[in-house]
Write an enzyme that holds these catalytic residues in place. Structure first.
Site, mmCIF file in Angstrom:
data_model
loop_
_atom_site.group_PDB
_atom_site.id
_atom_site.type_symbol
_atom_site.label_atom_id
_atom_site.label_comp_id
_atom_site.label_asym_id
_atom_site.label_seq_id
_atom_site.Cartn_x
_atom_site.Cartn_y
_atom_site.Cartn_z
ATOM 1 N N HIS A 254 0.866 -1.334 -0.123
ATOM 2 C CA HIS A 254 0.012 -0.037 -0.047
ATOM 3 C C HIS A 254 0.981 1.204 0.042
ATOM 4 C CE1 HIS A 254 -3.192 2.882 1.315
ATOM 5 N NE2 HIS A 254 -3.955 1.896 0.780
ATOM 6 N N GLU A 309 -7.868 -5.195 -0.415
ATOM 7 C CA GLU A 309 -8.567 -5.934 -1.530
ATOM 8 C C GLU A 309 -8.429 -7.289 -1.251
ATOM 9 O OE1 GLU A 309 -9.918 -4.227 -3.483
ATOM 10 O OE2 GLU A 309 -8.673 -2.728 -4.601
HETATM 11 N N1 ACO Z 1 3.756 -7.504 -4.527
HETATM 12 C C1 ACO Z 1 5.257 -7.622 -4.777
HETATM 13 N N2 ACO Z 1 5.804 -6.614 -4.480
HETATM 14 C C2 ACO Z 1 5.439 -5.449 -4.320
HETATM 15 C C3 ACO Z 1 3.988 -5.299 -4.224
HETATM 16 C C4 ACO Z 1 3.157 -6.558 -3.980
HETATM 17 N N3 ACO Z 1 1.796 -6.316 -4.095
HETATM 18 N N4 ACO Z 1 3.690 -4.088 -3.850
HETATM 19 C C5 ACO Z 1 4.789 -3.285 -3.738
HETATM 20 N N5 ACO Z 1 5.937 -4.013 -4.112
HETATM 21 C C6 ACO Z 1 7.272 -3.831 -4.352
HETATM 22 C C7 ACO Z 1 7.534 -3.224 -5.689
HETATM 23 O O1 ACO Z 1 7.775 -3.998 -6.557
HETATM 24 C C8 ACO Z 1 8.754 -2.445 -5.250
HETATM 25 O O2 ACO Z 1 9.895 -3.139 -5.240
HETATM 26 P P1 ACO Z 1 11.256 -2.512 -6.078
HETATM 27 O O3 ACO Z 1 11.558 -1.457 -5.347
HETATM 28 O O4 ACO Z 1 12.360 -3.674 -5.735
HETATM 29 O O5 ACO Z 1 10.783 -2.536 -7.291
HETATM 30 C C9 ACO Z 1 8.501 -1.965 -3.781
HETATM 31 O O6 ACO Z 1 7.605 -2.937 -3.284
HETATM 32 C C10 ACO Z 1 7.505 -0.538 -3.567
HETATM 33 O O7 ACO Z 1 6.547 -0.511 -4.504
HETATM 34 P P2 ACO Z 1 5.883 0.651 -5.078
HETATM 35 O O8 ACO Z 1 5.311 0.336 -6.458
HETATM 36 O O9 ACO Z 1 6.781 2.046 -5.121
HETATM 37 O O10 ACO Z 1 5.085 0.795 -3.979
HETATM 38 P P3 ACO Z 1 3.726 2.081 -4.370
HETATM 39 O O11 ACO Z 1 3.402 2.779 -2.971
HETATM 40 O O12 ACO Z 1 3.912 2.850 -5.306
HETATM 41 O O13 ACO Z 1 2.501 0.808 -4.531
HETATM 42 C C11 ACO Z 1 0.683 -0.497 -4.704
HETATM 43 C C12 ACO Z 1 1.245 0.594 -3.657
HETATM 44 C C13 ACO Z 1 0.073 -0.046 -5.994
HETATM 45 C C14 ACO Z 1 -0.541 -0.715 -3.815
HETATM 46 C C15 ACO Z 1 1.447 -1.601 -4.878
HETATM 47 O O14 ACO Z 1 1.710 -2.234 -3.506
HETATM 48 C C16 ACO Z 1 0.630 -2.856 -5.614
HETATM 49 O O15 ACO Z 1 0.859 -2.930 -6.632
HETATM 50 N N6 ACO Z 1 -0.029 -3.815 -5.035
HETATM 51 C C17 ACO Z 1 -0.715 -4.803 -5.824
HETATM 52 C C18 ACO Z 1 -1.840 -4.281 -6.054
HETATM 53 C C19 ACO Z 1 -2.974 -4.103 -5.119
HETATM 54 O O16 ACO Z 1 -3.038 -5.034 -4.308
HETATM 55 N N7 ACO Z 1 -3.599 -2.987 -5.309
HETATM 56 C C20 ACO Z 1 -4.857 -2.602 -4.527
HETATM 57 C C21 ACO Z 1 -4.315 -1.563 -3.443
HETATM 58 S S1 ACO Z 1 -5.378 -0.926 -2.180
HETATM 59 C C22 ACO Z 1 -6.575 0.003 -2.886
HETATM 60 O O17 ACO Z 1 -6.296 0.667 -3.779
HETATM 61 C C23 ACO Z 1 -7.850 0.097 -2.420
#
Ligand code: ACO
Length: 368
Positions: A254, A309
């Protein structure tokens, strides 16, 4: 500019950490894993509130547990628009279209009012239910004013009045989905209304923002991922292989929470108390355990925990919704927060217009 004076103002990609509004609506405490609506804990609101009471709290600041709101009528123009959509249109596209047409029929004046907020929040469940019925060759069902919004939505979707447990489970989902600070779709709504555009345009823009899988599209993908895992014994291997391919685990991570998402905690309880939980709930719990362990191992620098989610998926499936309706159902719940933010933005409006750092070529002559 690139050559004369470098722009040294701070730039935060994705506006992470930037304060772009003041709000008295939702407080998201990402470190402690707390979520408050106007100061009230989300867990207490789920236990003691209903979605209409929570929506009213967001719109007005008053806590009236007995507050009621039924689903609203469907203007003919919306029905015509929904009937003209291709049969395989996505529910989020249908909902966005419906709100757009609804707005055109309402003569919505500036500034937005709590009545407008109520009207669009009450209209959208009727529109989504109508779309779902039309695409399966059935006729839409008129709202039943004796039912509150969530049971009313289920009734208009299925033609049957839901039992209390089912209505209560989906109502809990609507409460946790109602508001979440300045998330991407809420920000989109605030940007739109800051131009003195109307509330329907703000909700349309918010639906568009919520449609993306990084924001609101994850629960249906959670179901797909859990089905792909197949059995608890395969969980560890599947999680590792998925991460090795550079893919994300849906329902984890998140932008704000560095702790377990309190909405996921509330919905896990709801999922476990469902009368007919999906048969894969136990598998999902097993996958969650493995995923949390492996994510902690792979990302010691960034706490990646379960988000809302993950447990939204079993609740939504458990109340009988098909996965392709999950994102649009989330949108129905978030109408409360979007419209409350629209009211808050309009009450103390300043056009939202940030700057971009220019990285293109310096001033130059066109080639001759
Ligand atoms: N699975 C695996 N790795 C992850 C995940 C995940 N769910 N979420 C983040 N990471 C990793 C990224 O790959 C990144 O690693 P890196 O730096 O080695 O590339 C690191 O963690 C940071 O990730 P960011 O993308 O910078 O985090 P951000 O704050 O932008 O993303 C988000 C948040 C979009 C929710 C992300 O965690 C994600 O894509 N999760 C999966 C989709 C999801 O569950 N969405 C629902 C969110 S809740 C809502 O909107 C109501």
């Amino acid at each position: 500019m690139t050559d004369d004076k470098p722009d040294i103002r701070p730039y935060s990609p994705g506006l992470e950490g930037v304060i772009a509004a003041e709000t008295s609506l939702g407080y998201v405490d990402g470190v402690a894993g707390r979520l408050l609506y106007r100061g009230y804990r989300i867990g207490d609101l789920v236990e003691r509130g209903t979605f209409p009471a929570v929506a009213n709290l967001l719109w007005t600041g008053d806590w009236r547990p007995g507050h009621r709101l039924a689903t609203g009528p469907l203007p003919d123009a919306v029905l015509t628009a929904l009937r003209s959509l291709p049969g395989d249109a996505k529910p989020m596209d249908a909902l966005r279209t419906a709100v757009s047409v609804w707005g055109a029929t309402q003569g919505l004046a500036w500034p937005p009012t709590p009545e407008q907020a109520r009207a669009v929040t009450a209209f959208s469940p009727t529109a989504l239910a109508a779309f779902a019925r039309i695409r399966s060759g059935e006729d839409p069902i008129e709202p039943d004013p004796s039912l509150d919004l969530v049971p009313g939505f289920l009734y208009q979707l299925t033609g049957r009045r839901p039992d209390d447990g089912t209505a209560r489970a989906l109502d809990a989902y609507f409460i946790v989905g109602a508001e979440h600070g300045l998330n991407a779709s809420t920000f989109a709504a605030r940007v739109i209304v800051s131009t003195r555009s109307d509330i329907a345009s703000a909700v349309c823009g918010a639906i568009g923002a919520l449609k993306g899988p990084l924001h609101g599209g994850a629960p249906s993908e959670v179901v797909e991922q859990i089905h792909t895992v197949g059995s608890p014994e395969r969980a560890e291997q599947w999680v590792r292989e998925t991460l090795d391919r550079g893919e994300r685990l849906m329902g984890f991570g998140h932008r704000v929470y560095r702790a377990y998402d309190p909405r996921a905690a509330a919905l896990r309880k709801v999922a476990e108390s469902l009368q007919h939980p999906p048969e894969w709930l136990a598998l999902a719990i097993a996958v969650e355990d493995v995923a949390l362990r492996v994510l902690a191992e792979r990302h010691p620098e960034r706490a990646l925990k379960t988000n809302v989610e993950f447990y939204a998926a079993p609740v939504l499936q458990g109340v009988g919704l098909t996965p392709d309706l999950f994102p649009a159902t989330f949108a129905l719940a978030r109408h409360a927060g979007w419209t409350a933010h629209v009211l808050e933005q309009a009450a103390d409006n300043r056009l939202i217009r940030p700057d971009a750092r220019y990285t293109g070529p310096a001033e130059r002559d066109l080639p001759t």
